[in-house]
Design a protein around this motif. Sequence first.
Motif, short mmCIF file in Angstrom:
data_model
loop_
_atom_site.label_atom_id
_atom_site.label_comp_id
_atom_site.label_asym_id
_atom_site.label_seq_id
_atom_site.Cartn_x
_atom_site.Cartn_y
_atom_site.Cartn_z
N GLU B 165 23.52 34.53 -1.38
CA GLU B 165 23.21 34.84 -2.76
C GLU B 165 21.91 35.62 -2.91
O GLU B 165 20.96 35.42 -2.15
CB GLU B 165 23.06 33.53 -3.53
N TRP B 172 21.32 33.19 -9.89
CA TRP B 172 20.71 32.25 -8.96
C TRP B 172 19.85 31.24 -9.71
O TRP B 172 19.84 30.06 -9.42
CB TRP B 172 19.88 33.01 -7.93
N TYR B 193 21.01 27.11 -2.42
CA TYR B 193 21.52 28.43 -2.78
C TYR B 193 20.59 29.50 -2.24
O TYR B 193 19.38 29.36 -2.36
CB TYR B 193 21.63 28.59 -4.30
#
Lengths: 252, 614
Positions: B165, B172, B193
Amino acid sequence: MPEVSKMKKPDVKVVLLGDMNVGKTSLLHRYTERRFKDTISTVGGAFFLKQWGPYNISIWDTAGREQFHGLGSMYCRGAAAVILTYDVTNWQSLAELEERFLSLTDTANHDCIYALVGNKADLTDPKAQLSPDSDVASEECEESGCPTPPASPASLSGMTLHKQVTPEDAAALYGRILRYKGLEEKSSLPAEKLCFETSAKTGYNVDTLFEALFDLVLPCILRKRNENQESPTVDLEECRGTSNKRTRSACC
Amino acid sequence: MERDNHQEGEAQGVKICDPPCESNPPADTLATSLSLLGNHMFPDPVERNNSTTVNKQELSNPILSDVTEEEKSVDAEPQSNQVTKLEAEEAEISECQNNASSQTLDEGTEDAATDNDRSDSGEFVVAMLAKAKLEEQGIGVKGRSSPLLEAGIQESPAFMSHRDEDVTAESWRQHRKHVFVLSEAGKPIYSRYGSEEALSSTMGVMMALVSFVQSGDNIIRSVYSAEHTVVFLQKGPLVLVCVSNSRQTEQQLRGELLYVYYQIISMLTQASISRIFEHKKNYDLRRLLAGSEKILDGLLNLVDSDPSFLLAAVHCLPLASSLRDSLSQILLKAITPNLVFSILIANNQLLTIVQEKTVIEDARLEPADVHLLLNLIGASSAFQAGEIWTPICLPLFNPDCYFYAYISYLDPPECTVCLLLLSTDKEAFYAVAECKRKIEEAMTAQNSLSLIAKVQSYSVSQVGVSDLRHFMYKPFDVPDNYRQLTQFTSPEMEAPYSSEEEKMRLLDLYRYMHSRIHSTSRPLKLIYHVAERETLLAWVTSKFELYTCFSPLVTKACAITAITKLLRWIKKEEDRLFIRYPQKYSTTPNPSKSSRGGKSDQQDSTENGFLSLL
């Protein structure tokens, strides 16, 4: 497969070693299940029994992660063959074999056979992109779970990657392994016979690898069986013969 | 619950020394570093206006923050049975505006003003810091706003990889819950993430925050903003940070961070982690955890979607007690020296568990350890045909030693019934694998697999109480099942909670009820909560903890009657719903081998080769 192998005592042990993400689990999966699928980083080691003619071959698929490094020598104890796996698009994975994994094989049999396998050949070699089975093309073409940087994008787009490890590099390493083990190059099996380039994704050379190796460990199996016959211990299992699928009595 | 208490105990044990005179200059540096952090974390155009001017006095002035704290507790008071959290929320906002004084911009924000992207976030975080609780007076949990005000569901638990990501993207920042793990040297270890590399500066700033507060002999516990809660947990050489907009309490989030920590321990052991960092402060732990990210990802998804973690109890599959007993008997008969736990699992739920006698005398298996085992199995089952042999540490049982886990599915290729055998002996694979053969054989003989295949979780309609939509019931340790695994029972989530979003919404409601019941400042025994689309009733007694969800039009009297009926039903079904009498066996002539913290076990962790890496 589990039905047949359930009660069998393994005759010989083969261990897959190599850095994480080189495709050890995928290779084995391709060989046993005839397909390629997403795998998740192996934890510890996974044990498989493979029926090879009348023989039972146990295969240990080990985790390449450093986390499980300490277990490696345990998995290798008494191994008749070790498959040292690297990724042809990743020079470091070959270097790791020498740095990290070779010492683990100290517990293997003294006459252990070492095979060097460069996986992911489909990424660099057009001839490895052709699969032996025709249905492969329809299968998902995602590389293994945690992407090794160069692998995933390229495999999706179908372009070829720069090959970082040549067969000559592998053969040179094979020579160094023999020296490390104190084996004579002349009396040992030649590098051509034990260096492979494979693709678990397309199935290229995978069967060749395992079958060649199983053939090579046959003498070891036979010798072991002979030893057993000569040994004073009576093996009840052995007496029943290999076709007997009855269970061992629960005695312990 | 034990864990929570432990946490509090830790908190109170901290000495506080906060000389106000000192704090202005460091606050500047802190603000600057915060703006860096904010760059990644909290850009919020709406909040900007509130927070452009922050009274930095509050950072340093303990008196002011005392006042704020009082206000908060006053706010918290009037919320009793019927939840009227709206007031509290408004009060919080106005408080925030009051705090924002007309003081001139400091260097940090001026600096940021030139860089637009930076400024928003930086100032925002400074505002948050203004409300930071720096562990003063062991402050309790602040009143949180109701989850109803904001459903807070932006995403269902996704199972794709978030590793690639873009950490600068808005999406995000929108994640419901971020989790970061870093070393004391500020080296990134894990991010839920985005890649750790991309976040190394963010994590550096987090570490700067931690050490800044630490330098004042304080421990940073949490930072609050209107949108986010940032919770810090320091465990040995590891720092765990959760950034959440899920409206969960700090206590709950810290509990979740603890699970993350335990999962890391379960892979590496506490002893080796401390040893590694003793030798090399800036060691990159990702070397050892590489490949384990999916296990941590899986854990965090489970924590969000499985109430077992919230309740700290194990969910076992309902099973006729005769069948469960026969399964236990099968496990009891297949033992080998140094085998300590045999566990049978179907569809990630417990079927039965048997334990070695000396082990259970010493300690019991904690639910958290079982959760970690279940998560490990769930995350490593990609290749299910083989028999797995792997070291695993049960952190609550003993954080410093390994067990060796044998994992094998009994019903390939479906792979729903899984056998887990734990041994203390690294070399015992073949002996343990032999136990599996025996178990497999006995199960074939008794046709157990097909019986298990028919077993399902139950529907709430079986209780026979109309208006009851769902419930979670957790009995406590009572003398006759003392030292038994803490369990809970719960029916399938059915309509209207069939979609992922709705499931999450119900779980959020339960989390809210749970937080009220377990509030450290003002715990409640009974809550009747009328929500927008359902009515919930939570009740805790010395014997059980119960959370129920009714249709919205139920009356209070009606709900109470329903609960009586429900409790009667559970009592009747008890033998089916829970593992009632855990079976024990004895395998070891030498009890020291299997006992808690036995010497032999500890050697194993050293043998595992971590030292050789340094």
